[in-house]
Design a protein around this motif. Sequence first.
Motif, short mmCIF file in Angstrom:
data_model
loop_
_atom_site.label_atom_id
_atom_site.label_comp_id
_atom_site.label_asym_id
_atom_site.label_seq_id
_atom_site.Cartn_x
_atom_site.Cartn_y
_atom_site.Cartn_z
N VAL A 24 0.85 -1.18 0.00
CA VAL A 24 0.00 0.00 0.00
C VAL A 24 0.90 1.24 0.00
O VAL A 24 1.85 1.32 0.77
N SER A 25 0.60 2.19 -0.88
CA SER A 25 1.40 3.40 -0.97
C SER A 25 1.17 4.25 0.28
O SER A 25 0.04 4.64 0.57
N TYR A 26 2.26 4.49 1.02
CA TYR A 26 2.09 5.26 2.25
C TYR A 26 3.35 6.04 2.58
O TYR A 26 4.46 5.72 2.15
N SER A 27 3.16 7.07 3.36
CA SER A 27 4.24 7.81 4.01
C SER A 27 3.72 8.17 5.39
O SER A 27 2.74 7.56 5.86
N ASP A 43 7.12 12.43 4.62
CA ASP A 43 8.47 11.90 4.47
C ASP A 43 8.65 11.47 3.01
O ASP A 43 8.05 10.48 2.57
N GLY A 44 9.46 12.19 2.27
CA GLY A 44 9.64 11.91 0.84
C GLY A 44 10.38 10.62 0.56
O GLY A 44 10.34 10.12 -0.57
N ASP A 45 11.06 10.05 1.55
CA ASP A 45 11.80 8.81 1.31
C ASP A 45 10.90 7.60 1.15
O ASP A 45 11.36 6.54 0.68
N LEU A 46 9.63 7.73 1.54
CA LEU A 46 8.74 6.57 1.51
C LEU A 46 7.83 6.53 0.28
O LEU A 46 7.18 5.51 0.04
N PHE A 47 7.74 7.61 -0.47
CA PHE A 47 6.99 7.61 -1.73
C PHE A 47 7.96 7.44 -2.89
O PHE A 47 8.97 8.16 -2.99
N SER A 48 7.67 6.49 -3.77
CA SER A 48 8.47 6.34 -4.98
C SER A 48 8.13 7.45 -5.97
O SER A 48 7.16 8.19 -5.77
N VAL A 49 8.91 7.55 -7.04
CA VAL A 49 8.62 8.55 -8.07
C VAL A 49 7.25 8.31 -8.66
O VAL A 49 6.47 9.24 -8.90
N GLU A 50 6.90 7.03 -8.88
CA GLU A 50 5.59 6.70 -9.44
C GLU A 50 4.47 7.09 -8.48
O GLU A 50 3.41 7.57 -8.90
N GLU A 51 4.69 6.88 -7.19
CA GLU A 51 3.67 7.24 -6.21
C GLU A 51 3.51 8.76 -6.11
O GLU A 51 2.39 9.25 -5.96
N THR A 75 7.77 18.37 -4.34
CA THR A 75 8.72 17.31 -4.00
C THR A 75 10.02 17.86 -3.44
O THR A 75 10.87 17.08 -2.99
N VAL A 76 10.20 19.18 -3.50
CA VAL A 76 11.40 19.79 -2.93
C VAL A 76 11.24 19.96 -1.42
O VAL A 76 12.12 19.58 -0.63
N ILE A 100 0.06 8.36 6.08
CA ILE A 100 -0.60 8.99 4.93
C ILE A 100 -0.70 7.91 3.85
O ILE A 100 0.31 7.34 3.43
N LYS A 101 -1.91 7.59 3.42
CA LYS A 101 -2.11 6.59 2.39
C LYS A 101 -2.63 7.25 1.11
O LYS A 101 -3.42 8.19 1.17
N ILE A 102 -2.20 6.73 -0.04
CA ILE A 102 -2.68 7.22 -1.33
C ILE A 102 -3.80 6.31 -1.80
O ILE A 102 -3.62 5.09 -1.94
N ALA A 103 -4.97 6.89 -2.06
CA ALA A 103 -6.14 6.16 -2.60
C ALA A 103 -6.32 4.79 -1.95
O ALA A 103 -6.22 3.76 -2.63
N PRO A 104 -6.55 4.74 -0.65
CA PRO A 104 -6.69 3.43 0.02
C PRO A 104 -7.90 2.67 -0.51
O PRO A 104 -8.98 3.24 -0.67
#
Length: 336
Positions: A24-27, A43-51, A75-76, A100-104
Amino acid sequence: MSSTIGNLVDRVYREYLEPIDDVVSYSYLTSGITDSATTIPYDGDLFSVEEEDALDAGAIIEIGQELMFAKELNTVTNEITVTRGARGTTAAAHSLGDLIKIAPPFPRKNVFDAVVDQINTMYPTLFAVETKSITAATGYQVLGTYGTDQDNNNYLIAPLKAISQYTDFNSGSDQTGTQFRGVSVELIDLPNPFTWTDSEGVERTKTYTGGPNKVNAVQTYGITAGHTVYATFKKKFVEPTSEADTLSSIGLENEYEAIVMAGVAAQMMAGRDIPTATADYITDQMSISNFPVGSATNIRNALLSYQRALLQQARKDLRARFPEPVSINSIVYPSQ
């Protein structure tokens, strides 16, 4: 075992809806936010570029039970500009470290509401039990104190048994270690709100703004006023209003957790596609419980069958512990 509704919601995710191998996409929040903040630090380290690409304008993110619409992503500075309280959820303050979840696929608010639905529908198959200490009096006694919503005595349904501890029938005194005897109790449904005059001649009013629309009173028989009566009542489960509510405060026993979870999982899967990892995980779980399944529809049906089996067993146990009392002219005589 769970101690709060929030713990129970977490357990539903852990055991049914979010298997470990389902990514699940999360930060998480890098600082707390108020209920009016529109900038979400993550936290930007937990989202990939695609996410991060998925966080275009209009994307939905979730923190706690709140859904938000993403408007802009930086993203900065690792900040998301959002619109709060989306899809009928309520904006709330959130703390450092909250996920933080993306589109759960299974929003937490939906799971919480499903838990509430399942608890509300367990009665009358199952019921809560509460024992109250009552001082016998002449005539009826309104349960609880006067005022508005100071208790949940309006959830009481019927007396199951009652006993009193005393030294004799006339003294009106109580002593530990003497004698217990059965007492007859009648539960009276009064209109809500209800106004009466107390023993000091003061007019009082009892009002409930939630739960069953009634005020409960009791009358005791076969015992002199002044003795303490311990009355055990059948009770509807109190409807949870937040994740902080404890299971004990709503009358939910530990063995009922599995019943609620199976029903919630079935309810969440009705009329929707189930993520493959979730479907496979539940299939394995149900096979262990001797309810083998295959398709998504069969998963839901197997969960409902599993829930019915758990309900039947719990009902047998409840009836064994609390046999139905004898009622004559609305007066309850405890089963011996």
